[in-house]
Motif scaffolding. Structure first.
Motif, PDB file in Angstrom:
ATOM      1  N   UNK A 467     -71.987  90.149 -78.010  1.00 45.14           N
ATOM      2  CA  UNK A 467     -71.663  90.992 -79.264  1.00 45.14           C
ATOM      3  C   UNK A 467     -70.991  90.300 -80.346  1.00 45.14           C
ATOM      4  N   UNK A 468     -70.688  89.120 -79.917  1.00 44.95           N
ATOM      5  CA  UNK A 468     -69.941  88.362 -81.255  1.00 44.95           C
ATOM      6  C   UNK A 468     -71.056  87.224 -81.581  1.00 44.95           C
ATOM      7  N   UNK A 469     -70.983  86.739 -82.758  1.00 47.91           N
ATOM      8  CA  UNK A 469     -71.682  86.046 -83.609  1.00 47.91           C
ATOM      9  C   UNK A 469     -71.798  84.517 -82.744  1.00 47.91           C
ATOM     10  N   UNK A 470     -70.636  84.235 -82.288  1.00 46.47           N
ATOM     11  CA  UNK A 470     -70.807  82.896 -81.368  1.00 46.47           C
ATOM     12  C   UNK A 470     -71.639  82.978 -80.296  1.00 46.47           C
ATOM     13  N   UNK A 471     -71.099  84.101 -79.469  1.00 46.94           N
ATOM     14  CA  UNK A 471     -71.768  84.399 -78.154  1.00 46.94           C
ATOM     15  C   UNK A 471     -73.631  84.472 -78.519  1.00 46.94           C
TER      16      UNK A 471
END
Length: 923
Positions: A467-471
């Motif tokens: 759900x995060x940009x990095x992931x």
């Protein structure tokens, strides 16, 4: 006297290939032959008598010419002969000749050789004629004082048998044996004497035990076993005696004999329900499991521990011993480990779950380090499932378990990796706080996953929960790393043409010196050597799956990229980055479509997978809010609903199990006071020794108690008609994998039937253990013949055969009566069991014949389902299979079916053939 009334104690194997000798030749050999000839003749006489022959003329011959001989082989054969020969006249009176035989018995009881004395004493245990035994009583008593223990212990058995059958011959036997027991030193003699007192005079046995109760731990194991049996019987009949013997049982738990420890632990559990007693018995069981090498013993003792756990008051005591129980996991046998893990899982509580998880984690790591064994993968799978169950029941433990288990996603054993993946999927849905940890570990092991099924599952988890940009960017990086350079088709064509060299080949030495068989040096270019297998090894995992033709994983990848791309668009506000990420995702899907349509993969892409990837491309090109909700919300709702239903089912099953174990006592139930209870009420509990004996014999007390006659009559099969010369019926007794046929044979003629033989054969995986021996039936006589059959596999079987016989005095050929077939139903020896969905699918894959047997039926059902999906619920399909179809769980469906369907009175036909591989999801 009928044939059925003759009792035979000794079984002798009879060769059927020789003709029985005549009575004249036997008489000549017995009178004038050498020792060897007399021995052979006596053997033939014994066999003929066992077969039902009457040889009254040989009795005096044997008494005169064979009985005086001192040869040991002759002596042994004579004991068998006197055991089986008729000793009475038809009116029941003792034969006059037996007086001479009785004198021979007496001389053998006074023989200087201890073997002859002991064998004669054992033979006397089988005699049923009191007239023969009465003159021998002084000699039998004298044998109690013989110097050799073999004679003394057999004398005790002879006295016990005579006292039990003819008490008037030796009325003082209990007192005599009690005095003998007090002065005896040999363990086997003391055991036999004590066993007689238990059954003949229990009070004297207790008096002896009370005098030496402090020395019981020094006795031999055979005597200790009998003492345990006595204590159990006394306390079972009179519970007030428990306090008197409880310390003795405690001492026997420390015996050096495993059998004594096992029996003492079982007796202690029945005598006392105190926590200290239960703990001591359980600890004894655990030590036995660890120290015994026989896996059967381990399983039996484990069953006793499981029985202890079923008692509600004992469960808490066993919970403190979970760590000791886990020591059994050192056993290499898979079945023992499986039962141990199940027992530990049943006993786990909040007090010991942390220690349990630590031990299981160590065992999981061990399975990765030890040399591969055939059961290592299965054991690892069991450990994963146990940790999974612990984490579900105790969520605090999940954080400790997940990092260890995630390493096994890259395991080559797909079953164990699938269990880990299922656990991870459930954990990431239920425990929000663990999602970052699980995503991090998943990204670490993603590139090392070796099986396509696990790869698809990992893709789904990453696409659903990143759900995060990095992931999301990390997911794209791992996908590109696993896919290799794109466009895939151009890159593969260049590799085939040699324009692109693998990195290892470029960096390799330009030439290598080789030595030929002649000893000369030659030079070979590293670039000219063809290594196609190495080229395949150099492919990244995802590209390898696609080149093998597995495009189902490509459809999963397209769904994952669509989910993360839609989520990335919602998170990142920069339009340029949004377009870049979406374009890269679409490029990957397009290059996979291009690869699938090319001739490079081993199998072309299916229409289903093309439809799925095309749908994902369309969704990314439009990016509508509706599609966003479907991809990012509805999928997770379906998973959540499935897990909720499964959790409710588990809670319901646990509730039912706990209700079974709870002892419900009503408020108005009477209170039982031991001091005020009648003796017959106190002994209402079943005797465990008796139950064990019945179980070993294949009988059950409860089954026969209801209606023994009806239960037996239901198993009787009529084999011949009432008008046949020989009537036969069989009682079929099934005990697990053994089938015993007790066949009643009745001679309904006025003739003597000789060599009457029951000939049986089997159809199916049934094996006849031994061929029934022939017998002779007098007019209107009957006999019972037993035949043993072994079951070799789980399928129905048929036993068939006939009865052949010769008519005495007739010159005709052998007569034959054909028997009706006996059908053996598998339900008689199959025990019900349960398995999980994963185990069922694994067994389905292993048992290939089910797939073949059900292929036609599955094709028919698939066609009907497809017709109904198009034409309505009342459609019926006329199916013609044009290509063989094999269906199974997770198996590719190939084949063509032409369907003509009828709906609402109208004939509708599909013009084109339906390719099932394309319509798999619809079907």
């Amino acid at each position: 006297m009928t044939a059925a009334e003759n009792v035979c104690y000794t079984l002798i194997n009879v060769p059927n290939d020789s003709e029985p000798p005549s009575e004249v030749s036997l008489k000549a050999d017995l009178e004038k032959g050498e020792i060897k000839a007399k021995t052979e003749a006596l053997k033939k006489v014994i066999i003929m008598i066992l077969n039902g022959e009457k040889l009254p003329g040989l009795l005096m011959t044997i008494i005169r010419f064979v009985l005086p001989l001192q040869d040991h082989t002759i002596k042994k054969l004579l004991l068998v002969f006197w055991e089986i020969v008729p000793k009475t006249t038809p009116d029941g009176k003792l034969l006059q000749e037996m007086i001479l035989v009785c004198d021979a018995y007496r001389k053998d009881l006074q023989h200087p050789n201890e073997f002859i004395r002991g064998s004669t004493l054992r033979f006397l245990c089988k005699l049923k004629e009191s007239e023969l035994l009465e003159p021998l009583m002084p000699a039998i008593r004298a044998c109690l004082e013989h110097r050799h223990s073999y004679v003394r212990r057999n004398a005790v058995l002879a006295i016990y048998t005579i006292y039990r059958n003819f008490e008037n011959l030796i009325p003082d036997a209990p007192e005599l044996i009690h005095d003998f027991l007090v002065n005896e030193k040999d363990a086997s003699c003391k055991r036999n004497a004590f066993m007689m007192l238990i059954h003949a005079d229990q009070d004297r046995a207790l008096d002896y035990l009370s005098t030496c109760i402090d020395q019981v731990h020094t006795f031999g194991d055979i005597l200790q076993l009998v003492i345990v049996e006595l204590i159990y019987k006394v306390c079972h009949a009179n519970p007030s005696e428990r306090a008197r013997f409880i310390r003795c049982i405690y001492n026997l738990l420390q015996s050096s004999s495993p059998a004594v420890k096992y029996e003492a632990a079982g007796t202690l559990v029945t005598l006392s329900s105190a926590p200290t007693a239960i703990k001591a018995a359980a600890q004894c069981y655990i030590d036995l499991i660890i120290k015994e090498s026989d896996n059967n013993v381990k399983l039996i003792v484990l069953d006793r521990l499981i029985e202890l756990k079923e008692h509600p008051t004992h469960e808490r005591v066993l919970q403190d011993l979970v760590m000791d129980i886990l020591r059994v996991l050192s056993t290499p046998d898979l079945e023992v480990r499986k039962k141990t893990l199940q027992l530990a899982l049943d006993l786990v509580s909040s007090r010991n779950v942390e220690e349990l998880v630590i031990v299981l984690k160590k065992e999981v790591i061990k399975t990765n380090n030890v040399t591969e064994h055939e059961d290592t993968d299965k054991f690892r799978q069991l450990l994963v499932r146990t940790l999974h169950s612990c984490s579900v029941r105790f969520p605090d433990m999940a954080a400790n378990v997940i990092p260890v288990l995630m390493e096994f996603l890259s395991d080559t054993n797909e079953a164990a990796a699938a269990d880990v993946l299922e656990f991870v999927r459930e954990a990431i849905q239920r425990f929000d706080n663990l999602r970052p940890l699980i995503i991090e570990k998943m990204l670490e092991v993603f590139h090392a996953i070796k099986t396509v099924k696990i790869y698809r599952g990992a893709l789904w988890i990453l696409g659903e929960y990143c759900s995060t940009k990095e992931d999301i960017q990390s997911v794209m990086t791992e996908v590109r790393r696993s896919l290799g350079e794109i466009p895939i088709v151009e890159n593969e064509i260049k590799k085939e043409a040699g324009e692109v060299k693998p990195e290892e080949e470029v960096n390799a030495a330009p030439a290598a010196k080789l030595v030929t068989e002649m000893g000369t040096y030659v030079t070979q270019s590293a670039l000219s050597s063809s290594r196609p297998s190495k080229k395949e090894e150099d492919r990244p995992p995802l590209r390898g799956f696609l080149m093998d033709g597995d495009f189902y994983v490509a459809a999963s990848l397209a769904t994952t990229l669509t989910k993360v791309a839609l989520r990335y668009v919602a998170i990142v506000q920069d339009k340029k980055r949004q377009n870049s990420f979406v374009a890269e995702s679409m490029l990957i899907m397009a290059t996979i479509l291009h690869l699938g349509k090319s001739s490079l993969p081993k199998k072309p892409i299916t229409d289903d997978d093309v439809d799925r990837i095309s749908l994902c491309l369309k969704v990314l090109s439009e990016c509508s809010p509706l599609m966003n909700d479907i991809f990012n919300k509805e999928c997770r709702k379906s998973l959540s609903h499935m897990l909720t239903v499964r959790l409710e089912e588990e809670k319901l099953s646990q509730k039912k199990e706990s209700e079974k174990r709870n002892v419900l006592v009503q408020a108005d139930d009477p209170i039982s006071f031991m001091q005020l209870t009648a003796k017959n009420e106190m002994t209402s509990k079943e005797d465990q020794f008796q139950l064990s004996l019945l179980a070993a014999m294949g009988n059950t007390l409860k089954k026969e108690a209801a209606d023994p006659l009806a239960s037996k009559l239901n198993k009787v099969t009529q084999l011949t008609g009432f008008s046949d010369p020989v009537y036969a019926e069989a009682y079929v007794h099934v005990n697990q994998y053994d089938i015993v046929l007790d066949v009643l044979v009745v001679n309904q003629t006025n003739d003597t039937l000789q060599n009457c033989t029951l000939e049986l054969a089997t159809l199916g995986d049934l094996k006849l253990v031994e061929k029934p021996s022939p017998l002779t039936l007098a007019p209107h006589d009957f006999a019972n013949i037993k035949a043993n059959v072994k079951v070799a596999s789980t399928e129905n079987g048929i036993i068939f055969g006939n009865i052949v016989y010769d008519v005495s005095g007739a010159a005709s050929d052998r007569n034959c009566v054909v028997l009706s077939d006996i059908h053996i139903d598998i339900m008689d020896y199959i025990q019900p069991a349960s398995c999980t969905d994963a185990e069922f699918r694994q067994m389905w894959a292993e048992f290939e014949w089910e797939n073949k047997a059900l292929s036609g039926f599955c094709g028919f059902m698939a066609a009907n389902l497809y017709a109904r999906s198009i034409f309505g619920e009342d459609a019926l399909a006329n199916v013609s299979i044009e290509k063989p179809i094999h269906l199974g769980p997770d198996a590719p469906v190939n084949g063509h079916i032409r369907i003509r369907a009828k709906s609402q009175g109208m004939a509708l036909s599909l013009g084109d053939k339906i390719n099932l591989s394309q319509k798999k999801s619809s079907v």
